[in-house]
Scaffold this active site. Structure first.
Site, PDB file in Angstrom:
ATOM      1  N   LYS A 281       0.691  -0.842   0.108  1.00 42.92           N
ATOM      2  CA  LYS A 281       0.352   0.158   0.091  1.00 42.92           C
ATOM      3  C   LYS A 281       0.834   1.690  -0.196  1.00 42.92           C
ATOM      4  CE  LYS A 281      -3.945  -1.938   2.735  1.00 42.92           C
ATOM      5  NZ  LYS A 281      -4.980  -1.709   2.049  1.00 42.92           N
ATOM      6  N   ARG A 355     -10.660 -10.965   1.620  1.00 45.22           N
ATOM      7  CA  ARG A 355     -11.899 -12.578   0.847  1.00 45.22           C
ATOM      8  C   ARG A 355     -10.772 -13.977   0.502  1.00 45.22           C
ATOM      9  NH1 ARG A 355     -11.867  -8.647  -4.466  1.00 45.22           N
ATOM     10  NH2 ARG A 355     -11.079  -7.092  -2.484  1.00 45.22           N
TER      11      ARG A 355
END
EC number: 3.4.11.1
Length: 502
Positions: A281, A355
């Protein structure tokens, strides 16, 4: 803070302070009119002089009002009578509590719960007053060497209800409000902890502390060795780059008369820090990625509220603890993972990791033969773009469950908005090398993430809450919000069939 309810007239109150409402423009509420009559027009004379207009949040503290037994009377501006809604009511309660603390009052009798709030009853007004009060008093200074000097002398707050028959309703509202507030506070405390303290093992330790004080709750953990035996390869891959072991915490609450009754399962994404992994990130605001366990914090807070309420249902709470870090051992873009379900996933981006953890947990929970499953996760930035900070994103393959959750959100003020889960979006997940990819591209990112999860939740009724926009605040008021504890707790209260309103 101690809360109670009573039903009485304002002239008989001997507390340190009486709190009453004034509408705009300079219109006395019913209770304020009673005080004005007792004081022979003292209050209305002040209003005529322009001391208080009645705009929402305006405050005027009066001392030694003639013929009134209470030492102080706090007049609270409530806006226009017919326009007082839920949002204004909460803001007024919060401002009132802050003002009472500034006055030095140790106790007060609050008549604001008798105001007319559109579409809301006494139960809601009392419960919301409790929750708003507790929320306004929250601070996180556990790691500061110098604690805050905030003046908070207020110790007791009494809510007045219009009739004696509503006393039971008010007491129930306080009980529910305190349980939700306790769970919300734990959620905020856990989420606000820094990632060098709050790791997957810390989540497990917090769950065990709750179990020590509540006999209906048992806690077990699943570590990496057991995950490997279960075939939870997707979950394991995400945590492989971290020194901190992945830990899945299983909290089992048995409150139903029939212990074999199918449980409701709550699953919380618990990424105690998400660097993005190899798909690193940007540095800006990366510190806030300690909040990527907001789903797990919400579940542990809800489980505490559930224990406090002693609801007659069975519930399983799963804290999917993990940390996503870059290292020579970390999983990579291009890897293909075999999930616990047997389905294969091509990794396009290691920052779409939540996920990959949740898909194995959604397979794992099949062993509980659940009545239904709700997972909650700070899953996608796309949901923040779509809904902002006000509503959580709700996705479900089961209409009745979706409607229950939406209703619980409206009841609790912790609202959600349903998003589509149409088959057309599944096409975004196609892979030439595996059964699916873990990323559907930029368009409809929150929806394609939910579509991914739906492929692992076909054996039970399932819903997904994306709380990426609602679990914490940035900026000057940075910190956990405690959501979605109010929504989930209200959902469980409704499911348990517990009486609430009048």
């Amino acid at each position: 803070m101690e809360f109670s309810v009573k039903s009485g007239s304002p002239e008989k109150q001997r507390s340190a302070c009486i709190v009453v409402g004034v509408y705009e423009p300079r219109r006395l509420s019913g209770i304020a009119e009673q005080l004005d009559k007792i004081s022979e027009g003292y209050i209305s004379n002040l209003l005529r002089r322009g001391d208080l207009e009645g705009k929402p949040g305006q405050m005027l503290l009066l001392h030694h009002v003639p013929n009134v037994l209470s030492e102080r009377v706090l007049l609270v501006g409530c806006g226009k009578e017919r326009e007082l809604d839920e949002r204004q009511y909460k803001q007024i309660i919060t401002k009132t509590i802050n003002t009472l603390n500034d006055t030095g009052s140790m106790e007060a009798v609050c008549f604001l719960t008798e105001l007319h709030v559109k579409g809301r009853d006494t139960y809601w007004k009392v419960r919301e007053a409790v929750e708003s009060t507790q929320n306004s008093l929250y601070s996180f200074d556990a790691l500061k060497t110098r604690k805050g000097e905030t003046r908070r002398p207020l110790r007791k707050l009494v809510f007045n209800v219009p009739t004696r028959r509503e006393l039971t309703v008010g007491e129930r509202a306080i009980e529910h409000g305190m349980a939700v507030s306790t769970g919300t506070q734990l959620c905020r405390d856990v989420a606000n902890m820094p990632p060098n303290i709050c790791n997957p093992a810390y989540l497990a330790s917090q769950a065990r502390q709750i179990a020590e004080n509540h006999e209906n709750l048992t806690v077990t953990t699943v570590g990496e060795e057991q995950m490997a035996k279960l075939g939870m390869n997707s979950y394991l891959a995400v945590g492989r780059g971290s020194h901190n072991e992945s830990v899945m915490t299983v909290m089992e609450y048995k409150g139903a008369v029939d212990s074999t009754e199918k449980p409701i399962v709550l699953v919380g994404k618990g990424l105690t820090f998400d660097s993005g992994g190899i798909s690193l990130k940007p540095g800006e605001a990366m510190d806030e990625m300690k909040y990527d366990m907001g789903g797990a914090a919400g579940v542990i807070g809800t489980m505490l509220a559930l224990c406090e309420l002693k609801l007659p249902i069975n519930v399983v709470g799963i804290l999917a603890g993990c940390e996503n870090m870059p290292s020579s051992n970390a999983y990579r873009p291009g890897d293909i993972l075999t999930t616990m379900s047997g389905q294969t996933v091509e990794v396009l981006n290691t920052d779409a990791e939540g996920r990959l953890v949740l898909c194995d947990v959604l397979t794992y929970v099949e062993r509980f033969d659940p009545e239904l499953v709700v997972d909650t996760a700070t899953l996608t930035g796309a949901c923040v773009i779509a809904l902002g900070k006000h509503a959580s994103g709700l996705f479900s393959s089961h209409n009745p469950l979706a409607h229950e959750l939406l209703n619980a959100g409206e009841q609790s003020g912790d609202r959600a908005w349903r998003m589509p889960l149409w088959d057309e979006y599944q096409e975004h997940l196609e892979s030439p090398f595996a059964d699916m990819t873990n990323l559907g591209g930029r368009p409809a990112g929150a929806i394609t993430a939910a579509c991914f999860l739906s492929r692992f939740a076909k054996k039970y009724n399932w819903a997904h809450l994306d709380v990426a926009g609602t679990a914490w605040n940035s900026g000057a008021n940075k910190g956990s919000t405690g959501r979605p504890v109010p929504l989930l707790t209200q959902f469980l209260i409704n499911r348990a069939g517990v009486e609430q309103g009048e």
